[in-house]
Scaffold this active site. Structure first.
Site, PDB file in Angstrom:
ATOM      1  N   LYS A  35       0.851  -1.242  -0.095  1.00 42.45           N
ATOM      2  CA  LYS A  35       0.038  -0.092   0.072  1.00 42.45           C
ATOM      3  C   LYS A  35       0.951   1.387   0.001  1.00 42.45           C
ATOM      4  O   LYS A  35       0.684   2.171  -0.704  1.00 42.45           O
ATOM      5  CB  LYS A  35      -0.615   0.025   1.200  1.00 42.45           C
ATOM      6  CG  LYS A  35      -2.278  -0.349   1.109  1.00 42.45           C
ATOM      7  CD  LYS A  35      -3.371   0.006   2.307  1.00 42.45           C
ATOM      8  CE  LYS A  35      -4.644  -0.634   2.043  1.00 42.45           C
ATOM      9  NZ  LYS A  35      -5.341  -0.522   2.998  1.00 42.45           N
ATOM     10  N   PHE A 156     -17.229  10.382  10.852  1.00 40.45           N
ATOM     11  CA  PHE A 156     -18.470   9.893  10.351  1.00 40.45           C
ATOM     12  C   PHE A 156     -18.551   9.882   8.701  1.00 40.45           C
ATOM     13  O   PHE A 156     -19.592   9.759   8.118  1.00 40.45           O
ATOM     14  CB  PHE A 156     -19.464  10.990  10.702  1.00 40.45           C
ATOM     15  CG  PHE A 156     -19.551  10.793  12.093  1.00 40.45           C
ATOM     16  CD1 PHE A 156     -20.235  10.154  12.973  1.00 40.45           C
ATOM     17  CD2 PHE A 156     -18.886  11.918  13.091  1.00 40.45           C
ATOM     18  CE1 PHE A 156     -20.377  10.017  14.408  1.00 40.45           C
ATOM     19  CE2 PHE A 156     -18.768  11.793  14.642  1.00 40.45           C
ATOM     20  CZ  PHE A 156     -19.536  11.109  15.271  1.00 40.45           C
ATOM     21  N   LYS A 226     -20.233   7.667  18.119  1.00 40.75           N
ATOM     22  CA  LYS A 226     -20.131   6.999  17.022  1.00 40.75           C
ATOM     23  C   LYS A 226     -21.010   5.765  16.932  1.00 40.75           C
ATOM     24  O   LYS A 226     -21.498   5.401  15.693  1.00 40.75           O
ATOM     25  CB  LYS A 226     -18.720   6.545  16.929  1.00 40.75           C
ATOM     26  CG  LYS A 226     -18.374   5.718  15.622  1.00 40.75           C
ATOM     27  CD  LYS A 226     -18.772   6.378  14.286  1.00 40.75           C
ATOM     28  CE  LYS A 226     -18.461   5.568  13.411  1.00 40.75           C
ATOM     29  NZ  LYS A 226     -19.051   6.066  12.069  1.00 40.75           N
ATOM     30  N   ASN A 230     -24.283   5.178  14.226  1.00 43.03           N
ATOM     31  CA  ASN A 230     -24.193   4.118  13.239  1.00 43.03           C
ATOM     32  C   ASN A 230     -25.465   3.206  13.792  1.00 43.03           C
ATOM     33  O   ASN A 230     -26.393   2.569  12.582  1.00 43.03           O
ATOM     34  CB  ASN A 230     -22.789   3.227  13.163  1.00 43.03           C
ATOM     35  CG  ASN A 230     -22.010   3.791  12.193  1.00 43.03           C
ATOM     36  OD1 ASN A 230     -22.246   4.848  11.581  1.00 43.03           O
ATOM     37  ND2 ASN A 230     -20.917   3.333  12.090  1.00 43.03           N
ATOM     38  N   CYS A 282     -19.003  -1.090   8.316  1.00 39.78           N
ATOM     39  CA  CYS A 282     -19.422  -0.446   9.512  1.00 39.78           C
ATOM     40  C   CYS A 282     -20.631  -0.995  10.177  1.00 39.78           C
ATOM     41  O   CYS A 282     -20.666  -1.264  11.439  1.00 39.78           O
ATOM     42  CB  CYS A 282     -19.383   1.058   9.396  1.00 39.78           C
ATOM     43  SG  CYS A 282     -17.598   1.881   9.085  1.00 39.78           S
ATOM     44  N   LYS A 342     -21.929  -0.339  -1.915  1.00 39.17           N
ATOM     45  CA  LYS A 342     -22.973   0.880  -2.362  1.00 39.17           C
ATOM     46  C   LYS A 342     -22.319   1.330  -3.409  1.00 39.17           C
ATOM     47  O   LYS A 342     -21.075   1.204  -3.570  1.00 39.17           O
ATOM     48  CB  LYS A 342     -22.900   1.781  -0.986  1.00 39.17           C
ATOM     49  CG  LYS A 342     -21.825   2.321  -0.594  1.00 39.17           C
ATOM     50  CD  LYS A 342     -22.319   3.457   0.161  1.00 39.17           C
ATOM     51  CE  LYS A 342     -21.157   4.297   0.608  1.00 39.17           C
ATOM     52  NZ  LYS A 342     -21.488   5.377   1.403  1.00 39.17           N
ATOM     53  N   ARG A 349     -16.629  -5.213   1.410  1.00 37.75           N
ATOM     54  CA  ARG A 349     -16.892  -5.789   2.761  1.00 37.75           C
ATOM     55  C   ARG A 349     -18.255  -5.787   3.294  1.00 37.75           C
ATOM     56  O   ARG A 349     -18.913  -4.787   3.037  1.00 37.75           O
ATOM     57  CB  ARG A 349     -16.072  -4.953   4.038  1.00 37.75           C
ATOM     58  CG  ARG A 349     -14.672  -5.224   3.753  1.00 37.75           C
ATOM     59  CD  ARG A 349     -13.839  -4.253   4.842  1.00 37.75           C
ATOM     60  NE  ARG A 349     -14.035  -2.800   4.502  1.00 37.75           N
ATOM     61  CZ  ARG A 349     -13.268  -1.991   5.119  1.00 37.75           C
ATOM     62  NH1 ARG A 349     -12.385  -2.020   5.887  1.00 37.75           N
ATOM     63  NH2 ARG A 349     -13.423  -0.531   4.549  1.00 37.75           N
TER      64      ARG A 349
HETATM   65  N1  NAD Z   1     -14.716   2.956   6.127  1.00 40.07           N
HETATM   66  C1  NAD Z   1     -15.730   3.963   6.573  1.00 40.07           C
HETATM   67  O1  NAD Z   1     -16.487   4.188   5.682  1.00 40.07           O
HETATM   68  C2  NAD Z   1     -15.426   4.156   8.159  1.00 40.07           C
HETATM   69  C3  NAD Z   1     -16.176   5.236   8.496  1.00 40.07           C
HETATM   70  C4  NAD Z   1     -16.073   5.655   9.709  1.00 40.07           C
HETATM   71  C5  NAD Z   1     -15.330   5.023  10.496  1.00 40.07           C
HETATM   72  N2  NAD Z   1     -14.650   3.931  10.331  1.00 40.07           N
HETATM   73  C6  NAD Z   1     -13.403   3.241  11.055  1.00 40.07           C
HETATM   74  O2  NAD Z   1     -12.287   3.606  10.760  1.00 40.07           O
HETATM   75  C7  NAD Z   1     -11.489   2.432  11.176  1.00 40.07           C
HETATM   76  C8  NAD Z   1     -10.691   2.140   9.762  1.00 40.07           C
HETATM   77  O3  NAD Z   1     -11.634   1.804   8.838  1.00 40.07           O
HETATM   78  P1  NAD Z   1     -11.317   1.871   7.279  1.00 40.07           P
HETATM   79  O4  NAD Z   1     -12.335   1.434   6.538  1.00 40.07           O
HETATM   80  O5  NAD Z   1     -10.478   2.886   6.910  1.00 40.07           O
HETATM   81  O6  NAD Z   1     -10.192   0.330   7.370  1.00 40.07           O
HETATM   82  P2  NAD Z   1      -9.403   0.097   6.326  1.00 40.07           P
HETATM   83  O7  NAD Z   1      -9.467  -1.701   6.350  1.00 40.07           O
HETATM   84  O8  NAD Z   1      -9.577   0.304   5.123  1.00 40.07           O
HETATM   85  O9  NAD Z   1      -8.035   0.460   6.697  1.00 40.07           O
HETATM   86  C9  NAD Z   1      -7.252   0.113   7.847  1.00 40.07           C
HETATM   87  C10 NAD Z   1      -5.627   0.287   7.615  1.00 40.07           C
HETATM   88  O10 NAD Z   1      -4.849  -0.225   8.659  1.00 40.07           O
HETATM   89  C11 NAD Z   1      -3.732  -0.621   8.307  1.00 40.07           C
HETATM   90  N3  NAD Z   1      -3.134  -1.320   9.692  1.00 40.07           N
HETATM   91  C12 NAD Z   1      -3.457  -2.187  10.329  1.00 40.07           C
HETATM   92  N4  NAD Z   1      -2.796  -2.542  11.406  1.00 40.07           N
HETATM   93  C13 NAD Z   1      -1.686  -1.509  11.276  1.00 40.07           C
HETATM   94  C14 NAD Z   1      -0.785  -1.028  12.242  1.00 40.07           C
HETATM   95  N5  NAD Z   1      -0.545  -1.712  13.312  1.00 40.07           N
HETATM   96  N6  NAD Z   1       0.244  -0.075  11.877  1.00 40.07           N
HETATM   97  C15 NAD Z   1      -0.103   0.660  10.682  1.00 40.07           C
HETATM   98  N7  NAD Z   1      -1.193   0.174   9.901  1.00 40.07           N
HETATM   99  C16 NAD Z   1      -1.869  -0.814  10.080  1.00 40.07           C
HETATM  100  C17 NAD Z   1      -4.072  -1.482   7.210  1.00 40.07           C
HETATM  101  O11 NAD Z   1      -2.965  -2.290   6.681  1.00 40.07           O
HETATM  102  C18 NAD Z   1      -4.977  -0.813   6.467  1.00 40.07           C
HETATM  103  O12 NAD Z   1      -4.549  -0.209   5.274  1.00 40.07           O
HETATM  104  C19 NAD Z   1     -12.452   1.418  11.730  1.00 40.07           C
HETATM  105  O13 NAD Z   1     -12.587   1.489  12.877  1.00 40.07           O
HETATM  106  C20 NAD Z   1     -13.678   1.776  10.876  1.00 40.07           C
HETATM  107  O14 NAD Z   1     -14.741   1.147  11.746  1.00 40.07           O
HETATM  108  C21 NAD Z   1     -14.646   3.578   8.901  1.00 40.07           C
END
Ligand code: NAD
Length: 453
Positions: A35, A156, A226, A230, A282, A342, A349
């Protein structure tokens, strides 16, 4: 300010790009070397509208690394934005959060650093992360344990409009147990809260956006906000789907019912569209986590539990509808339009299309599918699902016994449905999102099915 972001997924990368655009110096860290390599080459590892352009615009303020030692020591604010997927018994699996907290503790600089939980984390995680960082500092015998504080700043954003939602949020929530901690975040977010930054030309500031409300609260309240948000959105969707089942029995039009309800300003039209229900990373995970947290306090959450049950029933209803219509699914050609959970994202996921495809395969049907952006990802992530990917919606429809519209990409509304129908074995469409013009489809010779009549 100097900012580090841990995790360059949908949330971390969007946050990093937007903060860099606002003028902060941002270092993005990810454990996934491929990445980081892609990002360093200027490639975005997932589909999100405008993200590539914004990263380009902000490039001079951005750096990408796999190494905590490059990003953490200088940072004044560290956002943890790693994944928190569902673990055993519905509670989130916090191993990535734990690894991030340890990594931060090992590299913390001598100045005051604010560590921010941006990941969606269970109530009490602010304290937990603080104790993990403190433990690491003590173990290493380095650093002054008083020089950091933990805050909660839940996210959000919606995938598909992540940049818009980050630059023009409905509100910013900051949870901190010390005023000094919260002040660091107000300084960081000031241009965004006051909306004083020059908006990107490709995402102009909407007319309605003025100063952004700031909810400044304690850690536990921010964390609960949060989950409660949701869960509320999830139950709005399940509510209209439950009403949809009654609408089917009494011969009512659920789209009209939803509009009639939603135009009441107390209710609102958003997240009130009947259909196959929610997917994505989520809602399922966060409703499960809320129920698990309540369980730790001997509380039940019957409303949230019911929302989950109704949601999973909707996916089963797609199969039931097809079975009722076609009688036998074995050997049938079923087309699926849309794989992503969506429109405007390639995120698969918990995507309803995957579960529907799986169920159809289990019943012996052949499944062909198309998605405008998510097919490459599907190939990489779900080779186990025996689905034929098609270059176009027209290709999906050819010789199909039925086509199911699962993801409401706008281009599917405007297809040449007359031509599609003519190429099908039987022109049946199951509009699992209620976005197609049913009169037009009827004129084109289709048998139109919704999930609720
Ligand atoms: N995706 C959404 O729409 C959304 C919206 C609001 C909140 N969230 C929350 O935000 C958080 C992240 O969601 P996301 O969708 O961005 O996840 P994601 O899986 O797209 O990204 C997570 C990233 O973290 C990296 N990672 C994991 N462990 C690591 C470490 N120890 N050090 C460095 N990098 C590490 C992974 O390689 C990955 O690239 C979750 O808790 C999710 O619930 C997501």
């Amino acid at each position: 300010m100097n900012v580090a972001i841990i995790g360059t997924g949908y949330v971390g990368l969007t946050t990093g790009a937007c903060l860099a655009f606002l003028g902060h110096k941002v270092s993005c860290v990810d454990a996934d070397a491929s990445k980081i390599a892609a990002l360093s080459r200027g490639e975005v590892p997932f589909y999100e509208p405008h993200l590539e352009t914004l990263l380009d615009d902000a490039r001079r303020n951005l750096s990408f690394t796999t190494s905590y030692s490059e990003a953490i020591p200088e940072a004044q604010v560290i956002f943890i934005a790693v994944g928190t997927p569902t673990g055993n018994g519905g509670a989130p699996d916090l191993r990535y959060l734990q690894a991030a907290a340890h990594g931060v503790g090992e590299q913390l600089g001598p100045h005051l650093t604010v560590i921010v939980n941006k990941s969606t984390v269970p109530i009490g995680s602010g304290n937990w992360v603080e104790s993990l960082v403190r433990e690491t500092l003590q173990r290493n015998g380095s650093g002054d344990p008083k020089c950091f504080a933990v805050a909660s700043n839940p996210e959000f954003l919606r995938e598909g409009s992540a940049i818009h939602d980050t630059l023009y949020p409905d509100r910013v929530v900051v949870g901190a147990d010390q005023p000094k901690t919260a002040e660091v975040l107000y300084t960081l977010y000031r241009p965004l809260l006051d909306q004083t930054f020059a908006a990107p030309t490709y995402l102009p500031r909407p007319d309605r956006v003025g100063a952004v409300p700031l909810i400044s609260t304690d850690l536990a309240s921010a964390e609960l906000i949060k989950y409660a948000a949701n869960a509320f959105l999830s139950l709005k969707i399940s509510y209209i789907n439950e009403i949809g089942q009654l609408a089917e029995r009494v011969g009512a039009d659920i789209s009209q019912v939803a509009r009639g309800i939603g135009l009441d300003a107390r209710i609102g039209t958003r997240f009130l569209q009947a259909g196959v229900g929610w997917g994505g990373s989520c809602f399922g995970k966060d409703t499960a986590a809320l129920i698990a947290t309540a369980g730790e306090y001997k509380l039940q959450m019957p409303i949230v539990a019911a929302a989950r049950e109704v949601n999973s029933r909707q996916r089963e209803r797609v199969i039931e509808k097809l079975q009722t219509e076609l009688k036998i699914l074995k050997g049938r050609n079923i087309g699926i339009l849309g794989l992503a959970f969506k429109p405007d994202t390639d995120d698969l996921r918990e995507a309803p299309a995957l579960e529907i495809a799986q169920k159809l395969k289990e019943r012996g049907a052949r499944v062909r599918a198309h998605d405008p952006v998510a097919m490459e990802r599907f190939r990489r992530e779900r080779p186990d699902l025996d689905v034929t990917l098609c270059v176009s919606a027209e290709d999906v429809a050819r010789d199909a016994d039925a086509v199911v519209l699962v993801t409401e990409w706008s281009q599917y509304r405007d297809l040449d449905w007359e031509a599609l129908g003519a190429s099908m074995r039987s022109p049946i469409v199951l509009d699992a999102r209620y976005v197609l013009d049913r009169d037009r489809l009827a004129r084109a010779g289709f048998r139109y099915l919704g999930l609720a009549g």
